[in-house]
Write an enzyme that holds these catalytic residues in place. Structure first.
Site, short mmCIF file in Angstrom:
data_model
loop_
_atom_site.label_atom_id
_atom_site.label_comp_id
_atom_site.label_asym_id
_atom_site.label_seq_id
_atom_site.Cartn_x
_atom_site.Cartn_y
_atom_site.Cartn_z
N CYS A 50 0.80 -0.79 -0.18
CA CYS A 50 -0.15 0.00 -0.32
C CYS A 50 1.39 1.30 -0.08
CB CYS A 50 -0.76 0.24 1.04
SG CYS A 50 -0.32 -0.38 2.98
N ALA A 190 -16.20 2.52 19.14
CA ALA A 190 -16.17 1.28 17.88
C ALA A 190 -14.91 1.97 17.14
CB ALA A 190 -17.21 0.29 17.20
N GLY A 191 -14.42 3.11 16.53
CA GLY A 191 -14.46 3.99 15.58
C GLY A 191 -12.62 3.09 15.26
N GLY A 194 -10.36 2.78 18.11
CA GLY A 194 -9.95 1.59 18.65
C GLY A 194 -10.35 0.53 18.21
#
Length: 457
Positions: A50, A190-191, A194
């Protein structure tokens, strides 16, 4: 012969350009084969991640090598050369070798000293070997680069210091608790941060993870990746009573965990230590919580100091590795110098063994009644004489190969032993075996094309 590195990376090429030049796993080996079929390209390895797409190639001429690699990229991706040439970074010979060593050690990575790239270099090399796009030079160079990458990390510990906030949080938790395997870790939010924290926590051995979030759908999606439990945010006080570690990154506009909430929680915990890490901006936790007994609160600024110190440690380790890279390049170039003497030594041995075989045939004609044992003894001892006689000349030939006038010295060596034709045959055999040397015409004087064409300055 020359070594080229041609490619794009995150330092010089924006992601919207890099993504256009990424080889898929399914197409990578086909691409290497296609590249090797181009004029001037003798060996190649393609590293595609990447953050970088880099082509390493052994070429017979620099200018034609550069041209055909650019043309290959244009044809493969269907993009005109003029559209990407300004982003290409090309290094040659020593520079290409240095770059490969920097890549394999993580010195050229976005995260200084990371180890993932070493595995990617190894996989690229294995891919190229499977489709026979490497030969004598790259088989040696990439093995050396991979071995050096492992050694550099072991000797300097460049990868042992956390340089990301989420990883620093995990490292700090390990310092406080030691083994995390038996610890209950709660992730609040929950991002992206996280999820990264959960990944690092799980990678450090934690097996009991609970994801706490306002939106259960997002929490469930994240929990599936880490085999974690899920709780809604209204259960946060209960989770705080149970957990040993809480890492918070909700992205909320106001305080989520108040001092009042924690005072009630601590009464239920009965003095058990609680490690709180607030990596949210704005902060999720009331700074006054740090006043409570047996509650250890760290925010993003505390962690940033750790990261800064660790990054400085990595930079110091990187300086040591830079010096080691110089030694590695010298080692590889010394190996290159000896490469040209291999066909000479092989030719000398072959001629000597031919003489030994003819001598054995003559003995058997003159003494036809030799037993098998006598024949084996004679064969063994005549070969032993050959090996003893060749020991000093072989040593001298290797020494000649390391000198500045190697080609002239080796040519004199060939003339003295009368092995001109044998050397030609060995060069042709070597070329066919490795598909690296230029074709040697039978009528041309023997030469050593590998050693003299690689820059040694």
């Amino acid at each position: 012969m020359h070594i080229l590195k041609v490619g794009f990376n995150y330092k010089t090429t924006p992601v919207d350009i890099r993504e256009k030049f990424t080889f898929s796993e399914d197409s990578l080996q086909d691409a290497m084969v296609e590249l090797k079929n181009q004029k001037s390209i003798l060996e190649d390895v393609i590293i595609s991640t990447c953050n970088r797409t880099e082509i390493y190639a052994v070429v017979d001429q620099l200018h034609t090598g550069r041209y055909y690699i650019k043309q290959f990229l244009s044809n493969w991706f269907g993009i005109e050369k003029e559209e990407f040439s300004t982003y290409l970074r090309i290094t040659e010979d020593d520079g290409a070798m240095e770059h490969l060593f920097r890549v394999s050690t993580g010195l050229d990575s976005m995260v200084l000293g990371e180890t993932q790239i070493l595995g990617q270099v190894k996989q690229a090399f294995l891919n190229s070997q499977q489709v026979n796009t490497t030969g004598t030079i790259f088989n040696e160079l990439f093995k050396q680069a991979i071995t050096f990458g492992k050694r550099a990390h072991k000797e300097t510990a460049i990868g042992e210091h956390a340089v990301s906030i989420s990883y620093a949080a995990v490292e700090l938790a390990k310092k406080i608790f030691g083994d995390l395997q038996e610890k209950h870790v709660a992730i609040l939010g929950a991002g992206k941060m996280g999820e990264l924290a959960a990944k690092n926590i799980q990678g450090s051995g934690a097996t009991k993870i609970t994801v706490v979030n306002r939106t259960l759908e997002n929490a469930n999606e994240m929990a599936e990746k880490f085999n974690a439990d899920v709780e809604s945010i209204d259960q946060l006080p209960v989770i705080l009573q149970q957990a040993d570690i809480l890492i918070s990154s909700t992205g909320a506009d106001s305080i989520v965990v108040t001092k009042e909430m924690m005072e009630k929680v601590q009464k239920q915990r009965k003095g058990r230590a609680l490690f709180l890490v607030d990596i949210a901006v704005p902060r999720d936790m009331d700074p006054a919580i740090s006043e409570l007994e047996n509650v250890f609160l760290y925010d993003i600024d505390n962690l940033q100091h750790i990261v800064d110190d660790n990054l400085e440690s990595r930079k110091q380790a990187a300086e040591k590795i830079e010096l080691l890279i110089e030694e590695e390049i010298v080692t590889f170039k010394e190996w290159l110098k000896t490469l040209g003497v291999i066909p000479v030594i092989s030719a000398l041995r072959q001629k000597a063994l031919t003489i030994q075989a003819e001598t054995m045939q003559s003995i058997e004609r003159k003494i036809p009644n030799l037993t098998d044992r006598e024949r084996k003894v004679l064969n063994k001892h005549t070969k032993s004489i050959i090996n003893q006689l060749l020991k000093e000349p072989v040593t001298q030939a290797k020494e000649f190969a390391g000198k500045d006038n190697a080609e002239d010295s080796l040519q004199l060596f060939i003339n003295i032993f009368g092995i001109e034709e044998e050397v030609k045959e060995e060069l042709v055999k070597h070329a066919k075996k490795n598909e690296t040397l230029m074709k040697i015409a039978k009528e041309e004087p023997s030469s050593f094309p590998i050693i003299e064409k690689i820059t040694t300055a």
